[in-house]
Design a protein around this motif. Structure first.
Motif, mmCIF file in Angstrom:
data_model
loop_
_atom_site.group_PDB
_atom_site.id
_atom_site.type_symbol
_atom_site.label_atom_id
_atom_site.label_comp_id
_atom_site.label_asym_id
_atom_site.label_seq_id
_atom_site.Cartn_x
_atom_site.Cartn_y
_atom_site.Cartn_z
ATOM 1 N N UNK A 238 0.829 -1.206 0.000
ATOM 2 C CA UNK A 238 0.000 0.000 0.000
ATOM 3 C C UNK A 238 0.863 1.256 0.000
ATOM 4 N N UNK A 239 1.942 1.211 0.790
ATOM 5 C CA UNK A 239 2.829 2.372 0.877
ATOM 6 C C UNK A 239 3.499 2.661 -0.464
ATOM 7 N N UNK A 240 3.769 1.592 -1.223
ATOM 8 C CA UNK A 240 4.383 1.773 -2.545
ATOM 9 C C UNK A 240 3.358 2.324 -3.536
ATOM 10 N N UNK A 241 2.167 1.746 -3.513
ATOM 11 C CA UNK A 241 1.128 2.125 -4.476
ATOM 12 C C UNK A 241 0.568 3.516 -4.183
ATOM 13 N N UNK A 242 0.292 3.780 -2.908
ATOM 14 C CA UNK A 242 -0.364 5.030 -2.548
ATOM 15 C C UNK A 242 0.664 6.086 -2.148
ATOM 16 N N UNK A 243 1.256 6.684 -3.152
ATOM 17 C CA UNK A 243 2.237 7.751 -2.972
ATOM 18 C C UNK A 243 1.552 8.944 -2.314
ATOM 19 N N UNK A 244 2.264 9.731 -1.489
ATOM 20 C CA UNK A 244 1.656 10.900 -0.829
ATOM 21 C C UNK A 244 0.922 11.837 -1.787
ATOM 22 N N UNK A 249 -4.442 13.692 -3.741
ATOM 23 C CA UNK A 249 -5.420 13.749 -4.828
ATOM 24 C C UNK A 249 -6.722 13.068 -4.405
ATOM 25 N N UNK A 250 -6.592 11.889 -3.746
ATOM 26 C CA UNK A 250 -7.783 11.171 -3.279
ATOM 27 C C UNK A 250 -8.580 12.005 -2.295
ATOM 28 N N UNK A 257 -15.958 11.629 1.880
ATOM 29 C CA UNK A 257 -16.040 10.264 2.413
ATOM 30 C C UNK A 257 -15.279 10.088 3.718
ATOM 31 N N UNK A 258 -14.462 11.073 4.062
ATOM 32 C CA UNK A 258 -13.590 10.940 5.233
ATOM 33 C C UNK A 258 -13.832 12.081 6.212
ATOM 34 N N UNK A 259 -13.747 11.763 7.484
ATOM 35 C CA UNK A 259 -13.903 12.795 8.512
ATOM 36 C C UNK A 259 -12.701 13.732 8.540
ATOM 37 N N UNK A 260 -11.546 13.207 8.178
ATOM 38 C CA UNK A 260 -10.329 14.009 8.185
ATOM 39 C C UNK A 260 -9.303 13.364 7.260
#
Length: 271
Positions: A238-244, A249-250, A257-260
């Motif tokens: 996940x850390x590799x795929x989901x770059x900061x 962007x998400x 969809x997210x509280x924070x």
């Protein structure tokens, strides 16, 4: 390791559970029951003395963890012998029968859903029963007078209770002197280049303080946590795929969809 905390007033909860444990009103043989309690109380007053204070049986039932430690340290294996009759009453009746009546209520009064020893298996109640075992931090056969002491009882999973058995360990979840995050940290190491495909090339490391080291060894927690290498592998992927940049962007795109932003990072860890 998870510290044990009471949901409400600790003192009031212990007092309430104590009265339910020793309630004489529903005893078939009230006279015999009272005779046993008086006998154990007399034994306590005659044999358990710390700093000039002789303890009553009710005081030992409600004694905090540190007081129980003092008693155990002073007497160790040299605790004065309790009569076989009183030991049998303590363990077979007060603990096995009477405490079983309040066991669910006792565990429900604690802020705890998973085993405080391994932090893996659930110990919370389901319907009208509790799925936890009760471990005696100080073994009930060696210290029968503590068999129903609330701060000697640790609701744990069956696996941890079975592994520990009557072994002595160094840290109790009732011990509030330490922050468990300071006593125990986790890490991992990679032993081969195919670790993203082969979880066996990922090892779990436990960095432990001497205070808690006995627990790690005797509860076999290093072996227990090694089975989670697949979860570590998943986090690495996940850390590799989901770059900061992608996570930002998400959040910009799906922020509703997210509280924070922290919640997003909890689901998809930063690299």
């Amino acid at each position: 390791m998870i510290p044990i905390k009471f949901k409400g007033s600790e003192k009031e909860t212990v007092h309430e559970l104590y009265h339910k444990l020793l309630d004489v009103s529903n005893q078939k043989d009230k006279k015999g029951y009272i005779t046993h309690i008086k006998s154990i109380n007399a034994w306590c007053l005659n044999n358990i003395c710390i700093n000039g204070h002789s303890f009553t049986f009710p005081e030992i039932i409600k004694a905090d963890y540190y007081t129980l430690c003092e008693i155990a340290q002073k007497y160790g294996k040299g605790m004065p012998e309790m009569s076989d009759q009183d030991k049998k009453f303590m363990i077979e009746y007060l603990y096995n029968q009477r405490f079983s009546v309040i066991r669910k209520e006792f565990s429900d009064k604690l802020e705890m859903k998973v085993c405080p020893y391994c932090n893996r298996n659930f110990v919370n109640s389901a319907s009208n029963r509790t799925i936890c075992d009760l471990d005696h931090f100080f073994d009930k056969k060696e210290y029968p007078v503590m068999a129903v002491s609330f701060y000697n009882l640790v609701p744990v999973c069956h696996s941890c209770n079975h592994v520990k058995s009557t072994e002595k360990i160094s840290y109790s979840p009732h011990n509030k002197k330490y922050n468990t995050d300071d006593l125990l940290t986790f890490g991992y190491y990679i032993s081969g280049i195919e670790f993203l495909a082969d979880e066996n090339q990922i090892g779990i490391e436990i960095m432990d303080d001497i205070v808690i080291r006995d627990n790690i060894k005797k509860l076999k927690l290093r072996e227990v946590y090694q089975v989670h290498a697949d979860l570590v592998q998943e986090c690495i992927k996940k850390a590799i795929v989901f770059h900061p940049d992608y996570l930002r962007y998400l959040y910009r795109t799906y922020g509703e969809l997210f509280e924070s932003e922290e919640e997003l990072y909890h689901i998809f860890p930063k690299s």
